[in-house]
Scaffold this motif. Structure first.
Motif, PDB file in Angstrom:
ATOM      1  N   GLU A 180      -9.638 -40.434 -14.181  1.00  0.00           N
ATOM      2  CA  GLU A 180      -8.872 -40.759 -12.977  1.00  0.00           C
ATOM      3  C   GLU A 180      -9.700 -40.722 -11.700  1.00  0.00           C
ATOM      4  O   GLU A 180      -9.393 -41.425 -10.744  1.00  0.00           O
ATOM      5  N   VAL A 181     -10.712 -39.851 -11.616  1.00  0.00           N
ATOM      6  CA  VAL A 181     -11.497 -39.743 -10.382  1.00  0.00           C
ATOM      7  C   VAL A 181     -12.959 -40.101 -10.596  1.00  0.00           C
ATOM      8  O   VAL A 181     -13.743 -40.055  -9.661  1.00  0.00           O
ATOM      9  N   GLN A 182     -13.329 -40.483 -11.794  1.00  0.00           N
ATOM     10  CA  GLN A 182     -14.729 -40.653 -12.137  1.00  0.00           C
ATOM     11  C   GLN A 182     -15.043 -42.104 -12.487  1.00  0.00           C
ATOM     12  O   GLN A 182     -14.247 -42.789 -13.129  1.00  0.00           O
ATOM     13  N   PHE A 183     -16.219 -42.562 -12.043  1.00  0.00           N
ATOM     14  CA  PHE A 183     -16.791 -43.814 -12.508  1.00  0.00           C
ATOM     15  C   PHE A 183     -18.077 -43.471 -13.258  1.00  0.00           C
ATOM     16  O   PHE A 183     -18.633 -42.379 -13.107  1.00  0.00           O
ATOM     17  N   VAL A 184     -18.553 -44.399 -14.061  1.00  0.00           N
ATOM     18  CA  VAL A 184     -19.687 -44.123 -14.938  1.00  0.00           C
ATOM     19  C   VAL A 184     -20.713 -45.246 -14.822  1.00  0.00           C
ATOM     20  O   VAL A 184     -20.372 -46.418 -14.998  1.00  0.00           O
ATOM     21  N   PRO A 185     -21.993 -44.903 -14.526  1.00  0.00           N
ATOM     22  CA  PRO A 185     -23.032 -45.931 -14.505  1.00  0.00           C
ATOM     23  C   PRO A 185     -23.566 -46.205 -15.911  1.00  0.00           C
ATOM     24  O   PRO A 185     -23.599 -45.298 -16.758  1.00  0.00           O
ATOM     25  N   MET A 186     -23.979 -47.429 -16.153  1.00  0.00           N
ATOM     26  CA  MET A 186     -24.536 -47.795 -17.453  1.00  0.00           C
ATOM     27  C   MET A 186     -25.391 -49.045 -17.289  1.00  0.00           C
ATOM     28  O   MET A 186     -25.334 -49.727 -16.261  1.00  0.00           O
ATOM     29  N   ALA A 187     -26.184 -49.333 -18.286  1.00  0.00           N
ATOM     30  CA  ALA A 187     -26.968 -50.571 -18.283  1.00  0.00           C
ATOM     31  C   ALA A 187     -26.049 -51.742 -18.607  1.00  0.00           C
ATOM     32  O   ALA A 187     -25.291 -51.701 -19.580  1.00  0.00           O
ATOM     33  N   GLY A 188     -26.110 -52.774 -17.778  1.00  0.00           N
ATOM     34  CA  GLY A 188     -25.303 -53.949 -18.027  1.00  0.00           C
ATOM     35  C   GLY A 188     -26.009 -54.934 -18.941  1.00  0.00           C
ATOM     36  O   GLY A 188     -27.057 -54.649 -19.527  1.00  0.00           O
ATOM     37  N   TYR A 189     -25.444 -56.139 -19.035  1.00  0.00           N
ATOM     38  CA  TYR A 189     -26.015 -57.157 -19.901  1.00  0.00           C
ATOM     39  C   TYR A 189     -26.948 -58.108 -19.162  1.00  0.00           C
ATOM     40  O   TYR A 189     -27.749 -58.798 -19.788  1.00  0.00           O
ATOM     41  N   ARG A 190     -26.858 -58.126 -17.833  1.00  0.00           N
ATOM     42  CA  ARG A 190     -27.626 -59.105 -17.063  1.00  0.00           C
ATOM     43  C   ARG A 190     -29.101 -58.725 -17.030  1.00  0.00           C
ATOM     44  O   ARG A 190     -29.479 -57.641 -16.592  1.00  0.00           O
ATOM     45  N   ALA A 191     -29.967 -59.634 -17.479  1.00  0.00           N
ATOM     46  CA  ALA A 191     -31.414 -59.406 -17.440  1.00  0.00           C
ATOM     47  C   ALA A 191     -31.911 -59.494 -16.003  1.00  0.00           C
ATOM     48  O   ALA A 191     -31.555 -60.409 -15.259  1.00  0.00           O
ATOM     49  N   THR A 192     -32.753 -58.522 -15.613  1.00  0.00           N
ATOM     50  CA  THR A 192     -33.253 -58.466 -14.235  1.00  0.00           C
ATOM     51  C   THR A 192     -34.769 -58.309 -14.196  1.00  0.00           C
ATOM     52  O   THR A 192     -35.306 -57.798 -13.229  1.00  0.00           O
ATOM     53  N   ASP A 193     -35.445 -58.761 -15.240  1.00  0.00           N
ATOM     54  CA  ASP A 193     -36.904 -58.608 -15.295  1.00  0.00           C
ATOM     55  C   ASP A 193     -37.583 -59.203 -14.070  1.00  0.00           C
ATOM     56  O   ASP A 193     -38.556 -58.642 -13.551  1.00  0.00           O
ATOM     57  N   ALA A 194     -37.080 -60.321 -13.574  1.00  0.00           N
ATOM     58  CA  ALA A 194     -37.716 -61.002 -12.443  1.00  0.00           C
ATOM     59  C   ALA A 194     -37.597 -60.209 -11.154  1.00  0.00           C
ATOM     60  O   ALA A 194     -38.385 -60.428 -10.217  1.00  0.00           O
ATOM     61  N   ALA A 195     -36.643 -59.284 -11.066  1.00  0.00           N
ATOM     62  CA  ALA A 195     -36.437 -58.513  -9.837  1.00  0.00           C
ATOM     63  C   ALA A 195     -37.270 -57.241  -9.794  1.00  0.00           C
ATOM     64  O   ALA A 195     -37.325 -56.580  -8.756  1.00  0.00           O
ATOM     65  N   VAL A 196     -37.931 -56.909 -10.880  1.00  0.00           N
ATOM     66  CA  VAL A 196     -38.713 -55.671 -10.952  1.00  0.00           C
ATOM     67  C   VAL A 196     -40.148 -55.952 -10.532  1.00  0.00           C
ATOM     68  O   VAL A 196     -40.775 -56.895 -11.024  1.00  0.00           O
ATOM     69  N   PRO A 197     -40.717 -55.155  -9.613  1.00  0.00           N
ATOM     70  CA  PRO A 197     -42.116 -55.363  -9.203  1.00  0.00           C
ATOM     71  C   PRO A 197     -43.047 -55.341 -10.413  1.00  0.00           C
ATOM     72  O   PRO A 197     -42.861 -54.544 -11.345  1.00  0.00           O
ATOM     73  N   SER A 198     -44.045 -56.205 -10.399  1.00  0.00           N
ATOM     74  CA  SER A 198     -44.935 -56.338 -11.553  1.00  0.00           C
ATOM     75  C   SER A 198     -45.617 -55.017 -11.891  1.00  0.00           C
ATOM     76  O   SER A 198     -45.878 -54.734 -13.070  1.00  0.00           O
ATOM     77  N   ALA A 199     -45.903 -54.197 -10.884  1.00  0.00           N
ATOM     78  CA  ALA A 199     -46.571 -52.921 -11.134  1.00  0.00           C
ATOM     79  C   ALA A 199     -45.719 -51.961 -11.949  1.00  0.00           C
ATOM     80  O   ALA A 199     -46.238 -51.011 -12.538  1.00  0.00           O
ATOM     81  N   LEU A 200     -44.410 -52.199 -11.998  1.00  0.00           N
ATOM     82  CA  LEU A 200     -43.494 -51.306 -12.712  1.00  0.00           C
ATOM     83  C   LEU A 200     -42.908 -51.948 -13.959  1.00  0.00           C
ATOM     84  O   LEU A 200     -42.107 -51.321 -14.656  1.00  0.00           O
ATOM     85  N   ALA A 201     -43.305 -53.170 -14.252  1.00  0.00           N
ATOM     86  CA  ALA A 201     -42.663 -53.933 -15.320  1.00  0.00           C
ATOM     87  C   ALA A 201     -42.768 -53.264 -16.677  1.00  0.00           C
ATOM     88  O   ALA A 201     -41.870 -53.385 -17.510  1.00  0.00           O
ATOM     89  N   ASP A 202     -43.858 -52.541 -16.923  1.00  0.00           N
ATOM     90  CA  ASP A 202     -44.063 -51.916 -18.231  1.00  0.00           C
ATOM     91  C   ASP A 202     -43.651 -50.450 -18.265  1.00  0.00           C
ATOM     92  O   ASP A 202     -44.118 -49.690 -19.124  1.00  0.00           O
ATOM     93  N   SER A 203     -42.775 -50.046 -17.379  1.00  0.00           N
ATOM     94  CA  SER A 203     -42.324 -48.653 -17.341  1.00  0.00           C
ATOM     95  C   SER A 203     -41.565 -48.296 -18.620  1.00  0.00           C
ATOM     96  O   SER A 203     -41.080 -49.166 -19.347  1.00  0.00           O
ATOM     97  N   ALA A 204     -41.472 -46.998 -18.884  1.00  0.00           N
ATOM     98  CA  ALA A 204     -40.831 -46.516 -20.103  1.00  0.00           C
ATOM     99  C   ALA A 204     -39.340 -46.825 -20.109  1.00  0.00           C
ATOM    100  O   ALA A 204     -38.703 -46.970 -19.049  1.00  0.00           O
ATOM    101  N   VAL A 205     -38.794 -46.902 -21.313  1.00  0.00           N
ATOM    102  CA  VAL A 205     -37.350 -47.088 -21.460  1.00  0.00           C
ATOM    103  C   VAL A 205     -36.625 -45.948 -20.753  1.00  0.00           C
ATOM    104  O   VAL A 205     -37.003 -44.775 -20.873  1.00  0.00           O
ATOM    105  N   GLY A 206     -35.587 -46.293 -20.021  1.00  0.00           N
ATOM    106  CA  GLY A 206     -34.829 -45.312 -19.248  1.00  0.00           C
ATOM    107  C   GLY A 206     -35.218 -45.252 -17.786  1.00  0.00           C
ATOM    108  O   GLY A 206     -34.492 -44.677 -16.965  1.00  0.00           O
TER     109      GLY A 206
END
Length: 356
Positions: A180-206
């Motif tokens: 009733e008072v809580q929302f929950v964040p999660m990974a969605g389905y939309r791919a966003t690889d192009a929005a991530v800076p190249s220096a961080l593209a190979d970061s670990a899962v999570g």
């Protein structure tokens, strides 16, 4: 059609739940924008009785040095006529009162213009700066006269997108309804690889990476105005020099950290500012960019130690209070390092002091 018109009798949490039920998960950026619009539009969150305290509320010295810094730039740049004092998100107007007083002592009396959308805070600001003109955004600011701009803890409240690295690649982080008072964040389905800076593209899962299109748009619009009209801006906020990974979204309520996904619209939601992004926008408009530099180093370079000693001599009964305020503003373990200062300056204007 806006959610308000679709569900006019529902509170924000209920409206967002209906929206999620109808259209699926919403982005973190959308959630943050809706939460802060509700939060700031319905209360004065500042001070001991509110949720947090900003630097201008700690000591008059903060606003004084902001005002003197901009006044000095104006003086060194030929004392151009028609200067405007512009503050983005002026809080209770405390910073403006102190800055304008210091500017007046330096023979500068700019017309005050406040970019503020909260009716509650507008009332507080009007009471202490009755000559202020109010604006919902930058578009309605006068298009003549140099701009002397202050944005203190403004950019941190602008919404951020969050991307999270999954086994399948980068995905937009979204929000779904919980109890009733809580929302929950999660990974969605939309791919966003192009929005991530190249220096961080190979970061670990999570790994989570934040970007703020809202901050970039605001910084560029402000820089374009200064490029056209002349002037300078001081951006003061907590943040980092990107690109960098990490979830910096946080909530504050009653001077304590809270869950950003609980009781939506009842806490102050902020995220750390990427000063590299903000500075890039100003350079794109052709401005000179200084910093970021730690708030403590900036204030000490401008003379806060001498000013604190002077105030203590004038009011011996407040000497301990003044010393404590100075330490809170400048010490690394307080606000001195986490909070940073950046300047945008028209290419034909003198550079501000404090950035050596």
């Amino acid at each position: 059609m806006s959610d308000d018109r679709l569900f006019p009798q529902l509170n924000l949490g209920e409206r967002l739940r209906r929206q999620i039920e109808a259209g699926g998960p919403i982005s973190v950026a959308h959630y943050m924008a809706e939460a802060n619009a509700q939060y700031y539009g319905t209360r004065d969150p500042l001070g001991a009785g509110g949720d947090f305290i900003t630097a201008p509320e700690i000591s008059q010295m903060f606003g004084e040095f902001v005002g003197l810094c901009l006044a000095d730039v104006w003086q060194q740049s030929g004392r151009r006529e028609g200067a405007l004092y512009v503050e983005l998100g002026p809080g209770r107007g405390t910073l403006a009162v102190d800055a304008l007083r210091a500017m007046k002592a330096a023979a500068l009396t700019p017309r005050p213009h406040f970019v503020e959308t909260s009716p509650v805070l507008r009332d507080r600001q009007q009471a202490v700066v009755p000559t202020a003109t109010f604006h919902d955004d930058l578009d309605t600011l006068p298009d003549q006269g140099p701009l002397l701009v202050v944005a203190n803890e403004f950019f941190d409240a602008l919404p951020v997108r969050q991307m999270v690295r999954t086994e399948a690649g980068w995905r937009e982080r979204v929000v779904i309804a919980g109890d009733e008072v809580q929302f929950v964040p999660m990974a969605g389905y939309r791919a966003t690889d192009a929005a991530v800076p190249s220096a961080l593209a190979d970061s670990a899962v999570g790994t989570i990476v934040e970007v703020s299109p809202a901050a970039a748009t605001m910084a560029l619009a402000l820089a374009n105005r200064i490029a056209k009209q002349g002037g300078a801006a001081l951006i003061i906020d907590y943040g980092y020099e990107g690109p960098a990974a990490g979830d910096t979204l946080q909530a504050v309520r009653g001077h304590a950290h809270a869950d950003p996904f609980a009781d939506v619209g009842e806490s102050d939601l902020t995220a750390h500012v990427d000063f590299t992004l903000v500075g890039h926008m100003a350079r794109q408009a052709g401005l000179q960019v200084l910093g970021p530099i730690g708030q403590g180093d900036f204030l000490k370079a401008l003379g806060i130690d001498a000013r604190a000693a002077q105030l203590a001599r004038q009011s011996p009964d407040r000497a301990e209070e003044i010393t404590a305020a100075r330490m809170r503003l400048v010490m690394p373990e307080e606000m001195g390092t986490l909070f940073k200062v950046m300047a945008f300056v028209h290419p034909e204007w003198a550079l501000p002091e404090g950035f050596a």
